[in-house]
Design an enzyme around this catalytic site. Structure first.
Site, PDB file in Angstrom:
ATOM      1  N   ASP A  27      -4.443  -2.255  11.236  1.00  0.00           N
ATOM      2  CA  ASP A  27      -3.888  -3.235  12.179  1.00  0.00           C
ATOM      3  C   ASP A  27      -4.752  -3.358  13.433  1.00  0.00           C
ATOM      4  O   ASP A  27      -5.342  -2.370  13.874  1.00  0.00           O
ATOM      5  CB  ASP A  27      -2.460  -2.798  12.556  1.00  0.00           C
ATOM      6  CG  ASP A  27      -1.644  -3.958  13.100  1.00  0.00           C
ATOM      7  OD1 ASP A  27      -2.145  -5.110  13.102  1.00  0.00           O
ATOM      8  OD2 ASP A  27      -0.506  -3.719  13.530  1.00  0.00           O
ATOM      9  N   HIS A  44     -11.397  -9.824  11.330  1.00  0.00           N
ATOM     10  CA  HIS A  44     -11.155  -9.284   9.986  1.00  0.00           C
ATOM     11  C   HIS A  44     -12.479  -8.837   9.347  1.00  0.00           C
ATOM     12  O   HIS A  44     -12.519  -7.848   8.631  1.00  0.00           O
ATOM     13  CB  HIS A  44     -10.475 -10.326   9.100  1.00  0.00           C
ATOM     14  CG  HIS A  44      -9.042 -10.599   9.494  1.00  0.00           C
ATOM     15  ND1 HIS A  44      -8.137  -9.597   9.738  1.00  0.00           N
ATOM     16  CD2 HIS A  44      -8.368 -11.764   9.697  1.00  0.00           C
ATOM     17  CE1 HIS A  44      -6.963 -10.125  10.065  1.00  0.00           C
ATOM     18  NE2 HIS A  44      -7.083 -11.442  10.050  1.00  0.00           N
ATOM     19  N   LEU A 138     -12.093   9.348  -6.729  1.00  0.00           N
ATOM     20  CA  LEU A 138     -11.131   8.793  -5.763  1.00  0.00           C
ATOM     21  C   LEU A 138     -10.368   7.610  -6.355  1.00  0.00           C
ATOM     22  O   LEU A 138     -10.972   6.706  -6.946  1.00  0.00           O
ATOM     23  CB  LEU A 138     -11.885   8.331  -4.506  1.00  0.00           C
ATOM     24  CG  LEU A 138     -11.086   7.535  -3.476  1.00  0.00           C
ATOM     25  CD1 LEU A 138     -10.050   8.425  -2.781  1.00  0.00           C
ATOM     26  CD2 LEU A 138     -12.015   6.904  -2.438  1.00  0.00           C
TER      27      LEU A 138
HETATM   28  C1  FPP Z   1      -4.004  -6.677  10.481  1.00  0.00           C
HETATM   29  O1  FPP Z   1      -4.616  -7.132  11.654  1.00  0.00           O
HETATM   30  C2  FPP Z   1      -4.930  -6.768   9.386  1.00  0.00           C
HETATM   31  C3  FPP Z   1      -4.782  -7.603   8.330  1.00  0.00           C
HETATM   32  C4  FPP Z   1      -3.640  -8.524   8.191  1.00  0.00           C
HETATM   33  C5  FPP Z   1      -5.788  -7.689   7.280  1.00  0.00           C
HETATM   34  C6  FPP Z   1      -6.578  -6.447   7.029  1.00  0.00           C
HETATM   35  C7  FPP Z   1      -7.614  -6.786   6.080  1.00  0.00           C
HETATM   36  C8  FPP Z   1      -8.894  -6.391   6.138  1.00  0.00           C
HETATM   37  C9  FPP Z   1      -9.457  -5.476   7.150  1.00  0.00           C
HETATM   38  C10 FPP Z   1      -9.799  -6.887   5.070  1.00  0.00           C
HETATM   39  C11 FPP Z   1      -9.740  -5.901   3.992  1.00  0.00           C
HETATM   40  C12 FPP Z   1     -10.484  -6.355   2.864  1.00  0.00           C
HETATM   41  C13 FPP Z   1     -10.611  -5.654   1.738  1.00  0.00           C
HETATM   42  C14 FPP Z   1     -11.369  -6.194   0.651  1.00  0.00           C
HETATM   43  C15 FPP Z   1      -9.992  -4.343   1.505  1.00  0.00           C
HETATM   44  P1  FPP Z   1      -3.938  -8.295  12.509  1.00  0.00           P
HETATM   45  O2  FPP Z   1      -4.689  -9.547  12.273  1.00  0.00           O
HETATM   46  O3  FPP Z   1      -2.480  -8.360  12.218  1.00  0.00           O
HETATM   47  O4  FPP Z   1      -4.200  -7.764  13.954  1.00  0.00           O
HETATM   48  P2  FPP Z   1      -3.375  -8.148  15.269  1.00  0.00           P
HETATM   49  O5  FPP Z   1      -2.018  -7.512  15.110  1.00  0.00           O
HETATM   50  O6  FPP Z   1      -4.193  -7.529  16.349  1.00  0.00           O
HETATM   51  O7  FPP Z   1      -3.337  -9.643  15.350  1.00  0.00           O
END
Ligand code: FPP
Length: 248
Positions: A27, A44, A138
């Site tokens: 997050d 992201h 893993l």
């Molecule tokens: C939350 O941050 C994160 C997500 C909704 C997406 C997480 C996904 C990735 C890091 C990509 C992963 C990819 C693979 C292939 C595993 P948010 O956008 O909700 O953050 P905020 O709360 O600060 O807005």
């Protein structure tokens, strides 16, 4: 546990005990992007970059399973450009990582309903699962279009159908029956759940598997969460006294 070293990742021997299964809610990508005056998609992307080192380190430590929340069933409600950026990142991640993961004997499993995904993403995810299905290292679980309640509904329906067809009796249903019908069937429950960015919610992630997990909520935003931060979380887990409801 020796002192966490910012330069050198910890080794297995540095921990008194390690979790068998770590789950991570990555997050804070959006807030990271805002802080750096960048687009959410760029946040992201940075978060995905960060993931590589964490996966590698989990594997090096010999932890059995790592579950990552990449895209929830609720994430479809985000702006279309953000959804397509996340979908693209999934493709990019597998294009760049699959060879190394396979070489390292990592077995990939997608948690979630792949049927609602665009064709290309579904094909790439299925191919990663198929290609690594014989690997014994893993267990890397990536939750895509995943919801914990939907997973339980799926399990209940499968079990109900076995009972209806006479292949299982009601009396034979145990907690193991339920576990065996989750996406994570055959894997240990989550021992440690880490959610970055200081938010303290489970957000529908691995509801059944997290029943006895230790929860850690580091303040850092996911793109800033380093391997040393991860080692600190693992060290904190190692110090926790887990009683599973008993006194000793
Ligand atoms: C939350 O941050 C994160 C997500 C909704 C997406 C997480 C996904 C990735 C890091 C990509 C992963 C990819 C693979 C292939 C595993 P948010 O956008 O909700 O953050 P905020 O709360 O600060 O807005």
């Amino acid at each position: 546990m020796r002192q966490i070293n910012e330069q050198a990742p910890a080794k297995k021997e540095d921990f008194e005990r390690l979790p068998r299964h770590v789950a991570v809610i990555m997050d804070g990508n959006g807030r990271w992007a805002k802080k750096h005056r960048l687009s959410v998609s760029r946040g992201h992307r940075q978060g995905t970059e960060n993931l590589r080192g964490i996966i590698r380190h989990t594997d090096d430590l010999g932890i059995g399973a790592l579950s990552l929340y990449a895209f929830s069933t609720e994430n479809w409600n985000r702006p279309p450009e953000e959804v397509s950026a996340l979908m693209q990142l999934i493709l990019d991640f597998f294009a760049s990582e699959i060879d190394e993961l396979h070489r390292k004997n990592v077995r990939i499993l997608i948690l979630g309903d792949k049927s609602r995904l665009p064709d290309r993403q579904r094909e790439v995810l299925e191919e990663a699962e198929r290609r690594t299905s014989g690997n014994t290292g893993l267990r890397l679980n990536i939750a895509v279009n995943y919801g914990g309640r939907a997973e339980l509904v799926k399990a209940v329906k499968e079990i109900a159908s076995l009972v209806k067809n006479g292949r299982l009796t009601e009396e034979e249903i145990t907690e193991k029956t339920v576990s065996d019908h989750l996406y994570t069937a055959g894997q240990p429950d989550v021992d440690l759940l880490i959610r970055t960015s200081g938010e303290m919610r489970l957000s529908n992630f691995l509801l059944y598997q997290n029943a006895y997990a230790e929860f850690l909520f580091p303040e850092k935003l996911w793109p800033d969460f380093t391997v040393a931060d991860y080692d600190r979380a693992l060290a904190a887990f190692s110090r926790r006294d887990r009683r599973f409801g008993s006194r000793t």
